[in-house]
Motif scaffolding. Structure first.
Motif, PDB file in Angstrom:
ATOM      1  N   SER A 117       0.821  -1.207   0.000  1.00 32.53           N
ATOM      2  CA  SER A 117       0.000   0.000   0.000  1.00 32.53           C
ATOM      3  C   SER A 117       0.859   1.262   0.000  1.00 32.53           C
ATOM      4  CB  SER A 117      -0.927  -0.007   1.212  1.00 32.53           C
ATOM      5  OG  SER A 117      -1.698   1.175   1.263  1.00 32.53           O
ATOM      6  N   ALA A 118       1.905   1.266   0.822  1.00 33.67           N
ATOM      7  CA  ALA A 118       2.761   2.439   0.927  1.00 33.67           C
ATOM      8  C   ALA A 118       3.535   2.678  -0.371  1.00 33.67           C
ATOM      9  CB  ALA A 118       3.730   2.284   2.098  1.00 33.67           C
ATOM     10  N   ILE A 119       4.128   1.603  -0.897  1.00 28.75           N
ATOM     11  CA  ILE A 119       4.898   1.753  -2.131  1.00 28.75           C
ATOM     12  C   ILE A 119       3.973   2.100  -3.296  1.00 28.75           C
ATOM     13  CG2 ILE A 119       6.331   0.533  -3.817  1.00 28.75           C
ATOM     14  CD1 ILE A 119       7.500  -1.057  -1.484  1.00 28.75           C
ATOM     15  N   GLY A 120       2.785   1.464  -3.342  1.00 31.41           N
ATOM     16  CA  GLY A 120       1.829   1.762  -4.407  1.00 31.41           C
ATOM     17  C   GLY A 120       1.402   3.217  -4.395  1.00 31.41           C
ATOM     18  N   GLY A 121       1.179   3.761  -3.187  1.00 32.07           N
ATOM     19  CA  GLY A 121       0.798   5.166  -3.084  1.00 32.07           C
ATOM     20  C   GLY A 121       1.904   6.098  -3.543  1.00 32.07           C
ATOM     21  N   THR A 122       3.140   5.750  -3.197  1.00 36.31           N
ATOM     22  CA  THR A 122       4.275   6.574  -3.628  1.00 36.31           C
ATOM     23  C   THR A 122       4.419   6.566  -5.140  1.00 36.31           C
ATOM     24  OG1 THR A 122       5.432   6.092  -1.541  1.00 36.31           O
ATOM     25  CG2 THR A 122       6.754   6.918  -3.391  1.00 36.31           C
ATOM     26  N   LEU A 123       4.346   5.369  -5.744  1.00 33.60           N
ATOM     27  CA  LEU A 123       4.465   5.266  -7.195  1.00 33.60           C
ATOM     28  C   LEU A 123       3.313   5.986  -7.907  1.00 33.60           C
ATOM     29  CD1 LEU A 123       5.654   1.568  -7.608  1.00 33.60           C
ATOM     30  CD2 LEU A 123       7.024   3.656  -7.754  1.00 33.60           C
ATOM     31  N   ALA A 124       2.110   5.899  -7.339  1.00 32.43           N
ATOM     32  CA  ALA A 124       0.960   6.574  -7.934  1.00 32.43           C
ATOM     33  C   ALA A 124       1.164   8.087  -7.922  1.00 32.43           C
ATOM     34  CB  ALA A 124      -0.318   6.204  -7.197  1.00 32.43           C
ATOM     35  N   THR A 125       1.727   8.613  -6.827  1.00 32.61           N
ATOM     36  CA  THR A 125       1.976  10.054  -6.749  1.00 32.61           C
ATOM     37  C   THR A 125       3.004  10.495  -7.782  1.00 32.61           C
ATOM     38  OG1 THR A 125       1.474  10.004  -4.374  1.00 32.61           O
ATOM     39  CG2 THR A 125       2.660  11.926  -5.213  1.00 32.61           C
ATOM     40  N   LEU A 126       4.064   9.687  -7.930  1.00 31.22           N
ATOM     41  CA  LEU A 126       5.080  10.007  -8.937  1.00 31.22           C
ATOM     42  C   LEU A 126       4.478   9.946 -10.349  1.00 31.22           C
ATOM     43  CD1 LEU A 126       8.161   8.083  -7.489  1.00 31.22           C
ATOM     44  CD2 LEU A 126       7.743  10.555  -7.436  1.00 31.22           C
ATOM     45  N   ALA A 127       3.656   8.930 -10.597  1.00 29.43           N
ATOM     46  CA  ALA A 127       3.030   8.807 -11.918  1.00 29.43           C
ATOM     47  C   ALA A 127       2.108   9.983 -12.189  1.00 29.43           C
ATOM     48  CB  ALA A 127       2.255   7.490 -12.006  1.00 29.43           C
TER      49      ALA A 127
END
Length: 403
Positions: A117-127
């Motif tokens: 969840s944490a990594i997915g949220g970070t990647l989504a923000t970068l995307a």
């Protein structure tokens, strides 16, 4: 309608956007999911977050979907801004911690899904940041393209130069705003001059050549008293442009342009002066019927040297009655083909329409009729850029134009 174009509204050429298209809101991001001017793009990810929590809470402990919260910032990244996506990334992670902790240990998803969840949220923000940056760049490029379009096909005020006018400009390329077709009206102390033309070939090099001709027309059309001199200036400008491109060593140097140059004399409202540079001659449309202007014997701009003479082309003088409209088109109209490879019969169709309803001769109605007929004939698939331009003298004395 196929592609982007211009339709007559109040005598001006205005851009058409396809129905339901996304428009820019001014901050580099398109208007997505807006209600009464306010963005509601945050609603879908929020609804998804709530739905995941409710479903997870009301299902058996063995059926865990709390880790699906990683989808929430992913959805937000596609439709929301960067800060909103970052907020959903944090909210989804915190919701996961709370939702997972309320269950007994044997049913908890554990740190692995928390990291997901944490990594997915970070990647989504970068995307999302990459997406917004690309949208802003696209908006900037669209602004540059719009500026080029307005420079070439500048907006024409209603009644400009004492003429009622209407124009439609359709590009064969849906992504393009401008092409090799060009038109303009230039009022001046010696009459109102009109130029419509089509540069041979496609692409930015054709746009460049069209811009060169328009800039020369706007100056010469205002200052020169004799239309033949304006025509000569246009020929010289095309030759100079080709020479410049040749000197640069570019492969697209062999350019020419077909064109029609008109003059509505200030002191002779019953006459139309014209020079046709290898272009389809204009039609004169009135309640009494349709006739074609003489084609003349001028070659396309840039090819006059082939005649072996440096004399300017002759200016043709044609009677023009009150209420008659001059219709100019590029070959996107006359060379439009149907499924049987038959060209669009422009003169025949206009003649038939005027006979049925003389009001079709009005510039705005005439342009709309030709536009619709061309698109209907070719099934909405344009093989070339298409321009339809109609002009009619306004009734009453106008005096010498000053702009």
């Amino acid at each position: 309608m196929s592609g982007r174009g211009r339709t007559p509204v109040g005598g001006r050429a205005v851009r058409l956007l396809p129905p339901g298209s996304v428009t820019d809101r001014g901050d580099g991001r398109p208007q997505i999911l807006r209600v009464r001017g306010r963005s509601v793009a945050w609603v879908p990810p929020l609804v998804l977050l709530i739905a995941i929590v409710v479903i997870d809470y009301n299902t058996a402990r063995e059926f865990r979907i709390i880790s699906w919260l990683v989808l929430v910032p992913g959805i937000s990244a596609a439709i929301c801004g960067v800060w909103t996506t970052a907020g959903f990334a944090v909210l989804a992670t915190l919701t996961y911690l709370v939702g997972d902790s309320v269950l007994p240990n044997e049913y908890q998803a554990g740190p692995a899904d928390f990291m997901l969840s944490a990594i997915g949220g970070t990647l989504a923000t970068l995307a999302c940041a990459v997406r917004v940056r690309a949208e802003r760049r696209g908006t900037h490029l669209a602004d540059v393209t719009e500026t080029i379009r307005r420079t070439m096909l500048r907006p024409l005020p209603p009644g400009w130069g004492g003429l009622d006018h209407a124009a439609v400009y359709l590009t064969a390329d849906e992504q393009a705003e401008v092409g090799g077709d060009f038109y303009d009206i230039q009022p001046g102390p010696h009459g109102t001059r009109v130029l419509v033309g089509d540069v041979q070939g496609k692409g930015l090099s054709a746009v460049e050549a069209a811009a060169a001709l328009l800039s020369t027309f706007r100056e010469a059309g205002y200052h020169e008293a004799d239309l033949a001199t304006v025509a000569e200036r246009l020929e010289i400008r095309m030759v100079r442009h080709v020479a410049h491109v040749n000197a640069l060593g570019r492969e697209d140097a062999d350019r020419f342009a077909t064109a029609v140059l008109l003059n509505f004399p200030v002191n002779d409202p019953d006459t139309l002066e014209s020079v046709v540079f290898g272009h389809d001659p204009p039609l004169i449309v009135g309640a009494d019927g349709v006739r074609q202007l003489p084609p003349g014997d001028a070659l396309p701009l840039g090819l006059a040297a082939l005649t072996g003479t440096t004399a300017p082309p002759p200016v043709l003088r044609t009677p023009l009655a009150a209420g008659e409209t001059v219709l100019l088109t590029t070959d996107g109209v006359t060379e439009a083909r149907d499924g049987d490879d038959v060209f669009y019969p422009l003169a025949t169709e206009v003649t038939r329409a005027v006979a049925a309803d003389p009001r079709i001769a009005e510039p705005a109605r005439l342009v709309a009729f030709v536009r619709d007929g061309t698109l209907r004939h070719c099934g909405g698939v344009l093989a070339d850029d298409t321009t339809v331009f109609a002009l009619r003298r306004r009734p009453g004395p106008t005096g010498p134009p000053r702009s």
